[in-house]
Design an enzyme around this catalytic site. Structure first.
Site, PDB file in Angstrom:
ATOM      1  N   LYS A 298       0.833  -1.189   0.000  1.00 51.62           N
ATOM      2  CA  LYS A 298       0.000   0.000   0.000  1.00 51.62           C
ATOM      3  C   LYS A 298       0.882   1.260   0.000  1.00 51.62           C
ATOM      4  CE  LYS A 298      -3.671  -2.505  -0.070  1.00 51.62           C
ATOM      5  NZ  LYS A 298      -3.092  -3.855  -0.181  1.00 51.62           N
TER       6      LYS A 298
HETATM    7  C1  LIG Z   1      -9.466  -3.540  -1.720  1.00 53.95           C
HETATM    8  C2  LIG Z   1      -8.781  -4.267  -0.591  1.00 53.95           C
HETATM    9  N1  LIG Z   1      -9.472  -4.550   0.529  1.00 53.95           N
HETATM   10  C3  LIG Z   1      -8.890  -5.169   1.572  1.00 53.95           C
HETATM   11  C4  LIG Z   1      -7.573  -5.550   1.541  1.00 53.95           C
HETATM   12  C5  LIG Z   1      -6.987  -6.278   2.710  1.00 53.95           C
HETATM   13  O1  LIG Z   1      -5.929  -5.571   3.323  1.00 53.95           O
HETATM   14  P1  LIG Z   1      -5.008  -6.281   4.394  1.00 53.95           P
HETATM   15  O2  LIG Z   1      -4.000  -7.085   3.663  1.00 53.95           O
HETATM   16  O3  LIG Z   1      -4.386  -5.148   5.158  1.00 53.95           O
HETATM   17  O4  LIG Z   1      -5.894  -7.126   5.261  1.00 53.95           O
HETATM   18  C6  LIG Z   1      -6.809  -5.283   0.397  1.00 53.95           C
HETATM   19  C7  LIG Z   1      -5.400  -5.692   0.329  1.00 53.95           C
HETATM   20  O5  LIG Z   1      -4.804  -5.849  -0.703  1.00 53.95           O
HETATM   21  C8  LIG Z   1      -7.437  -4.625  -0.697  1.00 53.95           C
HETATM   22  O6  LIG Z   1      -6.760  -4.341  -1.823  1.00 53.95           O
END
Ligand SMILES: Cc1ncc(COP(=O)(O)O)c(C=O)c1O
Length: 378
Positions: free
Chosen positions: A181
């Site tokens: 990110k």
């Molecule tokens: C649109 C979206 N939602 C949720 C997530 C989940 O994030 P995390 O890996 O911090 O749980 C991601 C991760 O790539 C994502 O791109």
């Protein structure tokens, strides 16, 4: 030339900040997480922010405090990382997939409205790849149908919708701090909240709903016997991550500016190539460029995966575009009619874009793309 796909931006002073936490002896959730939450809330224009272990757990908690539970439906785009749907399932609810706008690749408010049933408890727009969803129609829909909104803002820290930061629009907005990110804490999530009571409940729920935080108990002048008024989870961030997050917030503007600069270079070049289309840029949004996805137009003589293979042979790492969750075996039991989602996932791919990518590397990517696209056109 080798061109990696992505890298986190770390300035070099983070080690000292983390070492300071370790030297203090307070390594679990404590003062650094509290400071990081305050700084994050300030940055995204929210009343408050609550840190968690990752964005998936942030979404799970945000849905839970929005009243989502077993038997409920939550409308989500299928064109998203699978975490979007899994967070709904983790609450015992059913994700209902609605189609995306073919230009922005974000959830289409009209498609979401058509998917509303008597069991719909919430709609979860995703600010996909850091491009804000068109939020006004969703907020209006929520009012009209009495459903809640939770924003999946995993990729959207620093993005703006009609000039307002994502996180400040009203609904809980959940951010990811994974290294892919815009800024990172290794793993981590944050819920931007615009209601103090909800923020306090989220803080309890992330530590088994205990009614006193470790930090408050540490500072108490009398014995504290904690209580557990409801059931919760352990989704605490560590203070090492909090310290890293504070360092990362300091570089956020620099990272966003560099991402925007690289995206503009790509778009100027790719707009002139046959068979390829740069990302659509709606007027209402300022995006983060967490990823840069291009589209291989219908009629191109080779497919997306073959183009990725040719770039890989050139030493250039790419990724497929955003997945379609309903096409995965994990969600094979869902019935969905999602033509725009299926076209988007089939036709798109993501190019290297990150602070640290040199102009020389980027020019090489553009040059190889031009060669392949022209060969496709021949
Ligand atoms: C649109 C979206 N939602 C949720 C997530 C989940 O994030 P995390 O890996 O911090 O749980 C991601 C991760 O790539 C994502 O791109």
């Amino acid at each position: 030339m080798e061109v990696p796909f992505a890298r986190p931006y770390l300035r070099g002073d983070e080690g000292a900040a983390v070492a300071e936490v370790i030297a203090s002896g307070w390594v679990s959730q404590g003062p650094r997480v509290r400071d990081f939450e305050a700084a994050f809330a300030g940055r995204v224009g929210a009343l408050d922010a609550v840190a968690t272990t990752n964005c998936t757990s942030a979404l799970q908690l945000a849905l839970h405090v929005s009243g989502v539970g077993p038997g409920d439906e939550v409308i989500v785009p299928s064109l998203s990382f699978i975490a979007t749907a899994n967070a709904v399932w983790q609450n015992g609810a059913t994700p209902v997939f609605a189609d995306v706008d073919p230009r922005t690749y974000n959830l289409d408010p009209a498609a979401a409205e058509r998917a509303i049933t008597g069991r719909t408890k919430a709609i979860m727009p995703v600010h996909q790849l850091g491009l804000p969803a068109d939020m006004d129609p969703f907020l209006e829909l929520a009012d009209r149908h009495g459903v809640r909104i939770v924003e999946d803002a995993a990729c959207a820290i620093g993005a703006r919708y009609k000039g307002r930061p994502i996180g400040s629009l009203g609904p809980p907005a959940c951010f990811s701090l994974h290294p892919r990110k815009v800024i990172t804490t290794g793993e981590g999530g944050m819920i931007a909240v615009n209601d103090h009571a909800v923020a306090e409940r989220l803080r309890r729920l992330r530590q088994h709903a205990m009614d006193v935080s470790d930090l408050a108990r540490h500072g108490a002048r009398d014995v504290v016997i904690e209580r557990y008024p409801e059931r919760g989870w352990n989704l605490r961030m560590t203070d090492m991550q909090g310290a890293l997050g504070l360092c990362q917030l300091e570089v956020l503007d620099e990272v966003l500016a560099e991402r925007a600069r690289q995206a503009a270079r790509y778009s100027a070049a790719i707009g002139a190539l046959p068979h390829l289309e740069p990302p659509y840029e709606p007027q209402y949004a300022q995006r983060t460029w967490q990823s840069y996805a291009i589209r291989l137009l219908p009629g191109a003589p080779v497919g997306r995966t073959e183009l990725m293979r040719r770039l890989m042979a050139d030493g250039i790492a790419t990724r497929r575009g955003v997945m379609a969750i309903h096409e995965e075996q994990a969600y094979a039991d869902t019935v969905a009619d999602l033509p725009h989602t299926e076209a988007a996932t089939r036709e798109s791919l993501m190019l290297p874009l990150f602070p640290g990518l040199s102009d020389e590397q980027q020019d090489y990517v553009i040059d190889r793309l031009a060669t392949h696209a022209t060969a496709l056109a021949a």
